[in-house]
Design an enzyme around this catalytic site. Structure first.
Site, mmCIF file in Angstrom:
data_model
loop_
_atom_site.group_PDB
_atom_site.id
_atom_site.type_symbol
_atom_site.label_atom_id
_atom_site.label_comp_id
_atom_site.label_asym_id
_atom_site.label_seq_id
_atom_site.Cartn_x
_atom_site.Cartn_y
_atom_site.Cartn_z
ATOM 1 N N CYS A 113 51.962 -87.680 -132.555
ATOM 2 C CA CYS A 113 52.588 -88.986 -132.346
ATOM 3 C C CYS A 113 52.552 -89.296 -130.846
ATOM 4 O O CYS A 113 53.027 -88.501 -130.031
ATOM 5 C CB CYS A 113 54.035 -88.923 -132.844
ATOM 6 S SG CYS A 113 55.042 -90.260 -132.161
ATOM 7 N N ASN A 147 40.779 -85.958 -125.679
ATOM 8 C CA ASN A 147 39.424 -86.156 -126.202
ATOM 9 C C ASN A 147 39.476 -87.247 -127.259
ATOM 10 O O ASN A 147 40.246 -87.156 -128.209
ATOM 11 C CB ASN A 147 38.886 -84.872 -126.842
ATOM 12 C CG ASN A 147 37.400 -84.975 -127.146
ATOM 13 O OD1 ASN A 147 36.573 -84.999 -126.241
ATOM 14 N ND2 ASN A 147 37.057 -85.078 -128.422
ATOM 15 N N GLU A 148 38.687 -88.261 -127.062
ATOM 16 C CA GLU A 148 38.598 -89.353 -128.036
ATOM 17 C C GLU A 148 39.957 -89.692 -128.654
ATOM 18 O O GLU A 148 40.176 -89.508 -129.847
ATOM 19 C CB GLU A 148 37.575 -89.031 -129.128
ATOM 20 C CG GLU A 148 36.165 -88.980 -128.598
ATOM 21 C CD GLU A 148 35.097 -88.974 -129.697
ATOM 22 O OE1 GLU A 148 35.427 -88.635 -130.847
ATOM 23 O OE2 GLU A 148 33.950 -89.316 -129.388
ATOM 24 N N CYS A 153 50.542 -94.169 -134.869
ATOM 25 C CA CYS A 153 51.679 -93.586 -135.592
ATOM 26 C C CYS A 153 52.708 -94.645 -135.983
ATOM 27 O O CYS A 153 52.809 -95.693 -135.349
ATOM 28 C CB CYS A 153 52.319 -92.520 -134.703
ATOM 29 S SG CYS A 153 53.721 -91.685 -135.450
ATOM 30 N N CYS A 158 58.449 -93.958 -132.950
ATOM 31 C CA CYS A 158 57.577 -95.067 -132.564
ATOM 32 C C CYS A 158 58.303 -96.398 -132.782
ATOM 33 O O CYS A 158 58.201 -97.309 -131.958
ATOM 34 C CB CYS A 158 56.258 -95.016 -133.335
ATOM 35 S SG CYS A 158 55.163 -93.726 -132.695
ATOM 36 N N GLU A 312 28.900 -87.926 -124.099
ATOM 37 C CA GLU A 312 28.466 -87.186 -125.291
ATOM 38 C C GLU A 312 27.378 -87.918 -126.029
ATOM 39 O O GLU A 312 27.476 -89.135 -126.268
ATOM 40 C CB GLU A 312 29.629 -87.035 -126.283
ATOM 41 C CG GLU A 312 30.659 -86.030 -125.939
ATOM 42 C CD GLU A 312 31.690 -85.900 -127.072
ATOM 43 O OE1 GLU A 312 31.339 -86.144 -128.248
ATOM 44 O OE2 GLU A 312 32.843 -85.574 -126.764
ATOM 45 N N TRP A 320 28.194 -85.748 -139.336
ATOM 46 C CA TRP A 320 29.202 -86.575 -140.006
ATOM 47 C C TRP A 320 28.674 -87.899 -140.515
ATOM 48 O O TRP A 320 29.419 -88.664 -141.120
ATOM 49 C CB TRP A 320 30.385 -86.803 -139.076
ATOM 50 C CG TRP A 320 29.986 -87.203 -137.685
ATOM 51 C CD1 TRP A 320 29.866 -86.371 -136.616
ATOM 52 C CD2 TRP A 320 29.610 -88.505 -137.224
ATOM 53 N NE1 TRP A 320 29.442 -87.089 -135.510
ATOM 54 C CE2 TRP A 320 29.272 -88.391 -135.849
ATOM 55 C CE3 TRP A 320 29.519 -89.759 -137.831
ATOM 56 C CZ2 TRP A 320 28.859 -89.480 -135.084
ATOM 57 C CZ3 TRP A 320 29.106 -90.842 -137.058
ATOM 58 C CH2 TRP A 320 28.782 -90.698 -135.720
ATOM 59 N N GLU A 360 31.582 -78.672 -137.664
ATOM 60 C CA GLU A 360 30.503 -79.044 -136.741
ATOM 61 C C GLU A 360 29.409 -77.986 -136.632
ATOM 62 O O GLU A 360 28.565 -78.045 -135.740
ATOM 63 C CB GLU A 360 31.089 -79.405 -135.378
ATOM 64 C CG GLU A 360 31.723 -80.781 -135.448
ATOM 65 C CD GLU A 360 32.546 -81.193 -134.241
ATOM 66 O OE1 GLU A 360 32.851 -80.309 -133.412
ATOM 67 O OE2 GLU A 360 32.899 -82.381 -134.157
ATOM 68 N N LYS A 361 29.397 -77.054 -137.603
ATOM 69 C CA LYS A 361 28.403 -75.972 -137.508
ATOM 70 C C LYS A 361 26.976 -76.490 -137.648
ATOM 71 O O LYS A 361 26.042 -75.898 -137.137
ATOM 72 C CB LYS A 361 28.681 -74.878 -138.539
ATOM 73 C CG LYS A 361 28.580 -75.329 -139.984
ATOM 74 C CD LYS A 361 28.940 -74.190 -140.931
ATOM 75 C CE LYS A 361 28.750 -74.608 -142.372
ATOM 76 N NZ LYS A 361 29.669 -75.683 -142.796
#
Ligand code: GLA
Ligand code: ZN
Length: 681
Positions: A113, A147-148, A153, A158, A312, A320, A360-361
């Site tokens: 959150c 990260n990203e 929430c 909130c 990236e 994905w 992510e392999k």
């Protein structure tokens, strides 16, 4: 403006997923590929902080030292995108509540959150500890927060923070009632406590009428404020870490990786507190190359044209997408140079070594599961690394100068798509893409700007579907055109203010004077139907009839002239393209959504009149951009075609910085190949 010593080359590296025995081999391979920057530790919070009071930096110290002794720079991540499981258990306020009111348990990533006091406390504490520890490490080149960010929430914390945010903005509930138009459906409130988070339990819902999978709301003003508030809340998580780091390392630039057009977060607002912008981009296999160009232009535009980081991309496939095709030979190199051609100062990958397990392999990596350098992907990566080393600092710090801009407003995007009418087929970003693509394909550079940028830097500003007109915007646009600028906007513009309250001045409201028209009605067109635009060739330099659809504004001329009229329906003969002379400039209105050919002809005609042109003519499918530094001009030529293609130069001498070959008059460029030309004086 931050400038790196060269185009930095590397990417996300997860040494913590591997035993130490492999680290030296990784470094050997990095050097072999000319990799000189690694991003770490992106997801290592659990490893760095095993419990509330204990930290374990030993392994990171070792890897940081190895990077320093090998002259590899570090994009130091703060690891705060995925909190440790103990934290979620011990401090449940860290876990978010989703739009359906379901409290999440621990799992995944960015599962926190943004208004959790504990999340903020622990994330700032970790960022502080990392900065204290590594502030003198010679490898430290840039900070990478989280990260990203993606977490939205709807929890009680909130809701509480939302009320506070609203109190600051509106001061009293009467004002809230007014701005949200709460007389509608008897929604009037009398105290702040009546306000909740805006979720599917309150004023949001799924679009069950049209069967389209999208969020809808009965109260756009309220929903827009919740979106603003959420974007601000997530931003504050970033800002907490930013401020802590800044205090300790004032000269190291700070970024977080953005995702192009990521709707929930207003990147135009965020960018003000980013020292350098960075982008993650994962194009679909058959995606038009203008889509990536647009995202790069967006990133460049977020900080007034300053160079950005390409943080990236995958060296090959991802894991994905519905179908994860390999990047064919040459494509990764081409896409890397495309980023540089639009202003990037780095080429970085997710990921340097392919994971052994979890989702992510099967995601592409520089070093594959087999672990050695004898793979196609490694060879391509190492070839590119060599080229970027050869380029040295030539390109670094150079800038792109455009005469044309597309004006985008993030909140306008939210508002257009919340608007509950007139058609679900109106997609703001698709409109932007369409205009961008037309001009980009003419090899004319386009900047993406916001309402706060300097309009006078541009000869032409295009703002498709400028539905929401915020305070002062019409004045700024009027003065821009009055002083000689050319402004183009389209259907469904000038309808509402920043609270989504409709103008009573006659559409397009605040823009009516500038455009010299009055829109009386707005028709939405079924996807199976079209109208036509019949061009009046006496008034414009081309003649044809074009199809148009999505929306047709039915309008009356006030001061403007009609350059084209509708060919069908009861509004046949009424204007669909208008031009209004306003002071020294002109304002155009495109009242419907035209086929691409119209835009091509329209802009070709317009640009020929005001002397905006491509630096060189070339076969279709060749992309040309220019970066400039002092008196130097670097021309990028990218061949997206599957065949050899031709570009015409002039008779001056040019040298290709990648191969040292000399060219003049023309170049025949191989499929997927790239040239970076410098004038030979
Ligand atoms: C994002 C993330 C990375 C990784 C890649 C996979 O960009 O930032 O951590 O998950 O996607 O494509
Ligand atoms: Zn919350």
């Amino acid at each position: 403006m931050y400038q790196f010593p060269k185009i930095m080359y590397g990417g996300d590296y997860n040494p913590d997923q591997w035993s130490e025995s492999i680290w030296d081999e990784d470094i050997r391979l990095f050097k072999l590929a000319n990799i000189d920057i690694v991003t770490l530790p992106v997801f290592s919070w659990a490893k760095l902080q095993p419990s509330e009071d204990s930290y374990n930096f030993g392994w990171l110290d070792k890897i940081m030292e190895k990077m320093a002794s090998n002259n590899i720079k570090v994009c130091c991540a703060t690891s705060t995108a995925a909190q440790p499981s103990w934290m979620s258990k011990k401090f449940p306020d860290v876990l978010p509540v989703d739009i359906n009111g379901i409290k999440r348990k621990h799992g995944g990533r960015t599962n926190f959150c943004p208004n959790s006091k504990n999340y903020r406390k622990f994330s700032v504490r970790l960022a502080t500890k990392l900065s204290e520890r590594y502030k003198n490490n010679p490898s430290l080149l840039v900070w990478h927060i989280g990260n990203e960010y993606i977490n939205i929430c709807y929890c009680e914390n909130c809701a509480k923070a939302f009320r506070k945010w609203l109190k600051q903005k509106y001061k009293n509930v009467e004002e809230v009632n007014k701005k949200w138009n709460m007389n509608f459906w008897g929604h009037t409130i009398y105290s702040w406590d009546e306000i909740d988070s805006v979720s599917n339990l309150t004023e949001m819902g799924r679009d069950t009428f049209s069967g389209h999978d999208r969020d809808i709301t009965a109260f756009q003003g309220m929903a827009l404020d919740y979106k603003r508030f959420m974007s601000d809340s997530v931003f504050e998580c970033y800002l907490g870490e930013y401020n802590a780091i800044k205090k300790l390392t004032p000269n190291i630039p700070i970024t977080t990786n953005l995702m192009g057009f990521f709707k929930p977060l207003n990147y135009q607002k965020w960018s003000k507190k980013m020292d350098i912008i960075s982008l993650d981009n994962y194009p679909y296999p058959n995606e038009d190359s203008s889509i990536a160009a647009l995202k790069h232009s967006l990133m460049r535009g977020l900080k007034n044209g300053e160079p950005f980081m390409f943080m990236e991309q995958s060296p090959s496939q991802v894991n994905w997408q519905p179908v994860n095709s390999l990047k064919k030979p040459g494509v990764m190199r081409l896409q890397s140079y495309q980023a540089i051609a639009h202003g990037s100062e780095t080429v970085m990958f997710f990921q340097l070594r392919r994971s052994l397990g979890a989702c992510e392999k099967l995601h592409g990596a520089v070093i594959d599961h087999v672990g050695h350098e004898n793979t196609r992907v490694f060879r391509e990566c190492s070839h590119l690394g060599k080229e970027l080393t050869k380029l040295g600092d030539k390109i670094s710090g150079s800038r792109i100068y455009s005469k044309v801009a597309i004006l985008i407003d993030w909140e306008n995007w939210w508002a257009v798509e919340y608007s509950s009418g007139l058609t679900i087929h109106l997609n703001y970003i698709n409109q932007i893409e369409k205009y961008y693509k037309t001009i980009h394909n003419m090899n004319i550079s386009v900047d993406i700007i916001s309402l706060e940028d300097k309009f006078e830097n541009y000869d032409v500003i295009i703002s498709p579907v400028l539905y929401m007109i915020k305070e002062n915007v019409s004045k700024l646009l009027e003065s821009y055109v009055n002083n000689g600028g050319t402004f183009i906007t389209t259907f469904f513009s000038g309808l509402v203010d920043e609270n989504d309250l409709v103008t009573t001045k006659g559409y397009p409201g605040e823009l009516r004077k500038l455009l010299g028209i009055w829109v009386e009605e707005i028709d939405a067109i079924l996807p199976t139907e079209n109208n036509t635009m019949l061009i009046n060739e006496k008034l414009i330099g081309f003649k044809k009839s074009y199809t148009c659809n999505t929306i047709c504004d039915i309008l009356h001329l006030e001061n403007a002239k009609a350059l084209a009229e509708y060919g069908n329906d009861f509004y046949k003969g009424m204007p669909v393209l208008t031009k209004n002379q306003f002071g020294k400039g002109v304002a155009y209105y495109i009242a419907s959504d035209p086929e691409e050919d119209f835009l091509k002809d329209f802009f070709t005609d317009l640009f020929s009149k005001i002397d905006i042109k491509t630096p060189f003519t070339a076969d279709e499918g060749l992309e040309i951009t220019q970066r400039k530094k002092g008196s130097k001009v670097y021309t990028f030529i990218l061949n997206h075609n599957n065949t050899k293609s031709r570009i015409s130069l002039d008779d001056k001498k040019y040298i290709d910085l990648l191969t040292d070959e000399e060219f003049s008059n023309e170049i025949i460029i191989d499929s997927k190949d790239v040239k970076i030309l410098e004038n030979k004086s």
